[in-house]
Design an enzyme around this catalytic site. Structure first.
Site, short mmCIF file in Angstrom:
data_model
loop_
_atom_site.label_atom_id
_atom_site.label_comp_id
_atom_site.label_asym_id
_atom_site.label_seq_id
_atom_site.Cartn_x
_atom_site.Cartn_y
_atom_site.Cartn_z
N ARG A 46 0.73 -1.36 0.14
CA ARG A 46 0.07 0.03 -0.03
C ARG A 46 0.93 1.32 0.00
O ARG A 46 0.60 2.10 -0.56
CB ARG A 46 -0.89 0.14 1.15
N TYR A 98 -14.57 19.87 -13.41
CA TYR A 98 -14.83 18.43 -13.75
C TYR A 98 -16.00 18.00 -12.79
O TYR A 98 -16.02 18.50 -11.54
CB TYR A 98 -13.67 17.54 -13.62
N ASP A 170 -5.42 21.32 -11.41
CA ASP A 170 -5.94 19.99 -12.18
C ASP A 170 -5.24 20.24 -13.65
O ASP A 170 -5.90 21.02 -14.64
CB ASP A 170 -7.41 19.85 -12.11
N LYS A 195 -6.46 9.76 -18.41
CA LYS A 195 -6.79 10.66 -19.73
C LYS A 195 -5.35 10.70 -20.60
O LYS A 195 -5.03 9.45 -20.92
CB LYS A 195 -7.11 11.99 -19.40
C1 LIG Z 1 -11.50 12.44 -15.52
C2 LIG Z 1 -11.24 13.68 -14.70
C3 LIG Z 1 -10.85 13.90 -13.34
C4 LIG Z 1 -11.09 12.70 -12.54
O1 LIG Z 1 -10.40 11.60 -12.66
P1 LIG Z 1 -10.59 10.14 -12.50
O2 LIG Z 1 -9.13 9.38 -13.02
O3 LIG Z 1 -11.63 9.61 -13.47
O4 LIG Z 1 -11.01 9.53 -11.08
C5 LIG Z 1 -10.47 15.03 -12.75
N1 LIG Z 1 -10.34 16.33 -13.31
C6 LIG Z 1 -10.72 16.18 -14.62
C7 LIG Z 1 -10.25 17.43 -15.60
C8 LIG Z 1 -11.01 15.07 -15.41
O5 LIG Z 1 -11.07 15.05 -16.53
#
Ligand SMILES: *Cc1c(COP(=O)(O)O)cnc(C)c1O
Length: 379
Positions: A46, A98, A170, A195
């Site tokens: 972990r 998001y 982010d 992504k």
């Molecule tokens: C998809 C996304 C998230 C969340 O990420 P996950 O890997 O799906 O938990 C956060 N911020 C943005 C801009 C995203 O596109």
């Protein structure tokens, strides 16, 4: 080292026991100790896993940061940042986030006594009136999802430093190839690794990158205590994906530009959101802080009600109708019912997430085929 070389080499050493050029998938939960308390740097998985550690070093290098920590999802990474806060603390964040971040802030952390201000951040000075002695964190997303607003990271960082606040960015939509927030003064970079970094729509993962040792220690403590750690197989898949990040991003940007230009003058399009257009309200800031403009584009269909929007969204041959973004394949998304369904309709519509808005994640296929696909659905 330049970006493409870092993507392929940073943090990676041939496996010392075999010479394997790729980091092995250390599929283990625990590590044998010689005498109690003495191990080879790994105690329980972990906390630490060698495959994950290689990925963390690579991600830190890509963001020009000192430390990276990987999480089981982007939301897991965001959750760890919010757990730095205590009841009574306040956060200033954007009004076009998001959907999952909005849901976590309002439904999970607000009930624990953390106050969130959701404001328009396209002018960083809008932040100032919301700062008080309880403010601890500024959380920004840029470009925003889905209306592609651009927030000036450097200007936010100046304000954060004046008031001793943390600035978290982010960076999912830009990827480290297009934008490096730590270089612009941010304290924390968050990625949904799911992504562009993963890039092949086969992994869910998140990451945080920081420079400060103390902040790293706190975030790592949260990871190890709360347990949102990713597995070794997923770490391997992301390491593999990152090796082509720069190549994929070049093509995403090239295809994105061609498609944005095609759609801009199309008679079925009422509005298009893409930061590469000179008439985008924050184009100058995008140009200053991003290396290119990416493959995320949102469009508002002209004279299209819900039914017509659904018909169009379901009529593509090459684009697939699906949540998520940043993979090699092109996706089309209907934010109002998909990624942003957890935001109340009035809030959503205030920032332009209307029923006839579609979001495109332009993949790395041949752009002629993508344009032909768009032309046939919009005919
Ligand atoms: C998809 C996304 C998230 C969340 O990420 P996950 O890997 O799906 O938990 C956060 N911020 C943005 C801009 C995203 O596109």
């Amino acid at each position: 080292m330049k970006f493409g070389t870092k993507a392929i080499h940073a943090g990676l050493e041939p496996d010392p026991s075999t010479g394997a050029i790729m980091t092995p998938i250390f599929q283990t939960s625990t590590y044998v100790q010689e005498i109690p308390g003495v191990n080879k740097g790994f105690g329980y998985a972990r906390g630490k896993n060698p495959t994950r550690l290689a990925l963390e070093k690579n991600l830190a290098a890509l963001e020009n940061g000192k430390h990276a920590i990987c999480f089981s999802s982007g939301m897991g990474a965001t959750d760890a940042v919010m757990k730095l806060l205590r009841p009574g603390d306040e956060v200033i964040t954007g009004d076009d986030l998001y959907g999952g971040s909005y849901r976590m802030f309002t439904k999970i952390f607000a009930p624990y006594g953390i106050k969130f201000h959701f404001i328009n951040m396209t002018d960083a000075n809008n932040i100032r009136p919301y700062i008080n002695d309880k403010t601890k964190l500024i959380w920004i997303e840029t470009p925003t999802n889905p209306t592609m607003q651009i927030v000036d990271i450097e200007a936010c960082s100046t304000i954060a430093k004046e008031h001793n606040l943390l600035l978290a960015v982010d960076n999912t939509f830009a990827s480290p190839y297009l934008q490096n927030p730590l270089d612009l003064g941010a304290d924390i970079v968050m990625h949904s690794v799911t992504k562009y970094l993963g890039g092949h729509s086969d992994v869910v993962m998140g990451a945080l990158v920081v420079n400060d040792d103390k902040l790293h220690e706190q975030l790592y403590f949260i990871l190890n205590s709360c347990g949102a750690n990713p597995g070794p197989m997923d770490s391997f898949l992301v390491l593999r994906g990152i090796k082509t990040l720069h190549l994929r991003m070049e093509r995403h940007c090239y295809n994105g530009r061609k498609i944005a230009e095609f759609l801009k003058t199309h008679p079925r399009i009422e509005k298009i959101y893409w930061p590469g257009f000179e008439d985008h309200p924050n184009h100058a800031i995008a140009k200053k802080q991003m290396r290119d403009f990416g493959g995320m584009i949102s469009i508002v269909l002209k004279n299209a009600d819900e039914q017509e929007t659904y018909r169009i969204a379901s009529s593509f041959n090459v684009f697939s109708l699906a949540e998520s973004l940043g993979g090699v394949e092109s996706l089309i998304n209907h934010p109002a019912t998909m990624t942003h369904a957890s935001i109340p309709k009035e809030e959503r519509e205030k920032v332009g997430v209307v029923v006839n808005l579609l979001r495109l994640s332009v993949g790395v296929e041949d752009v002629e085929d993508l344009i032909e696909d768009l032309a046939q659905v919009l005919a």
